[in-house]
Scaffold this motif. Structure first.
Motif, PDB file in Angstrom:
ATOM      1  N   GLU A  90      -2.592  14.842 -16.746  1.00 39.14           N
ATOM      2  CA  GLU A  90      -1.870  16.046 -17.159  1.00 39.14           C
ATOM      3  C   GLU A  90      -2.779  17.275 -17.163  1.00 39.14           C
ATOM      4  N   GLY A  91      -4.065  17.069 -17.170  1.00 34.75           N
ATOM      5  CA  GLY A  91      -5.016  18.175 -17.279  1.00 34.75           C
ATOM      6  C   GLY A  91      -5.301  18.812 -15.926  1.00 34.75           C
ATOM      7  N   TYR A  92      -5.948  19.987 -15.940  1.00 36.99           N
ATOM      8  CA  TYR A  92      -6.139  20.717 -14.674  1.00 36.99           C
ATOM      9  C   TYR A  92      -7.163  20.059 -13.751  1.00 36.99           C
ATOM     10  N   ASN A  93      -8.008  19.165 -14.310  1.00 37.15           N
ATOM     11  CA  ASN A  93      -8.934  18.437 -13.424  1.00 37.15           C
ATOM     12  C   ASN A  93      -8.336  17.138 -12.872  1.00 37.15           C
ATOM     13  N   ARG A  94      -7.196  16.755 -13.413  1.00 35.45           N
ATOM     14  CA  ARG A  94      -6.295  15.750 -12.850  1.00 35.45           C
ATOM     15  C   ARG A  94      -6.790  14.306 -12.826  1.00 35.45           C
ATOM     16  N   HIS A  95      -8.067  14.091 -12.706  1.00 38.33           N
ATOM     17  CA  HIS A  95      -8.594  12.722 -12.607  1.00 38.33           C
ATOM     18  C   HIS A  95      -9.601  12.465 -13.724  1.00 38.33           C
ATOM     19  N   PRO A  96      -9.730  11.204 -14.153  1.00 37.64           N
ATOM     20  CA  PRO A  96     -10.744  10.925 -15.167  1.00 37.64           C
ATOM     21  C   PRO A  96     -12.146  11.213 -14.636  1.00 37.64           C
TER      22      PRO A  96
END
Ligand SMILES: Cc1cc2nc3c(=O)[nH]c(=O)nc-3n(C[C@H](O)[C@H](O)[C@H](O)COP(=O)(O)O)c2cc1C
Length: 198
Positions: free
Chosen positions: A118-124
């Protein structure tokens, strides 16, 4: 006692908040050698033979750096390109790094939440470290769950840097003294999850 080499890469240490605090936290730790790449190589000309000798003298290699464009500052890439040579680090006869441990210790500007779907960096964050994990694997090194310190952006001054520094030191001490619960390493994503157990 295992010997730890901290391969440190930060091109603007005078402006650093996070990494400077982390270095302060591990300053003078017995068994730990700090190797500041930008300080040692202002001309960026890596001396491969010197670096390989340093590697030979240590059991655990900590790659400490700020996260820059989902990777490391450029000199660390140059270090990999120059030092991890065929026939030395990988290839049929290459055994120099076999069994040494690789720990990535990274500070990010993005919050932990930004490194979610959900975050703007998209990946862990761990996903972005895949090239390092595979580099360690090809060199016969043991990949440890990374030590990731999120939220070190200028606008996140609510982070207790000293506390994070203490955690970093505690984990390095546990690694050095072989006190990490090795059976749990495969079960965790980030090394900090083991903090209470060492
Ligand atoms: C060139 C550059 C690239 C950056 N790229 C990222 C990035 O990809 N992801 C991220 O979370 N933070 C990024 N940042 C923020 C840094 O990771 C953050 O400022 C640093 O970890 C803080 O550590 P320091 O106080 O020791 O400099 C970047 C910063 C710079 C200057």
């Amino acid at each position: 006692m295992k010997r730890i080499l901290v391969l440190f890469a930060h091109p603007a240490l005078q402006q650093s908040r996070a990494n400077r605090s982390l270095l302060k936290a591990i300053d003078g730790m017995p068994g730990v050698t700090l190797h500041d790449l930008y300080q040692l190589y202002p001309d960026q000309m890596i001396d491969a033979a010197r670096e390989q000798a340093q590697l030979a003298a240590h059991d655990i290699i900590v790659f400490q750096h700020p996260f820059y464009w989902f990777s490391a500052p450029a000199l660390l890439k140059e270090w990999c390109d120059m030092v991890l040579q065929y026939g030395y680090a990988y290839g049929e006869e290459a055994t120099a790094l076999q069994g040494k441990q690789w720990l990535s210790a990274i500070t990010t500007g993005g919050t932990a939440q930004s490194y979610t779907p959900e975050g703007y960096n998209r990946h862990p964050t761990i996903d972005y470290l895949l090239p390092y994990r595979q580099t360690a694997s090809l060199c016969g090194m043991t990949w440890l769950p990374p030590f990731v310190m999120h939220s070190f952006d200028a606008s996140h001054d609510n982070i207790d840097v000293d506390q994070v520094g203490r955690e970093y030191r505690r984990l390095l001490e546990a690694l050095r003294d072989d006190r990490l619960p090795t059976q749990r390493l495969a079960e965790v994503t980030y090394l900090r999850e083991l903090l209470e157990e060492c």
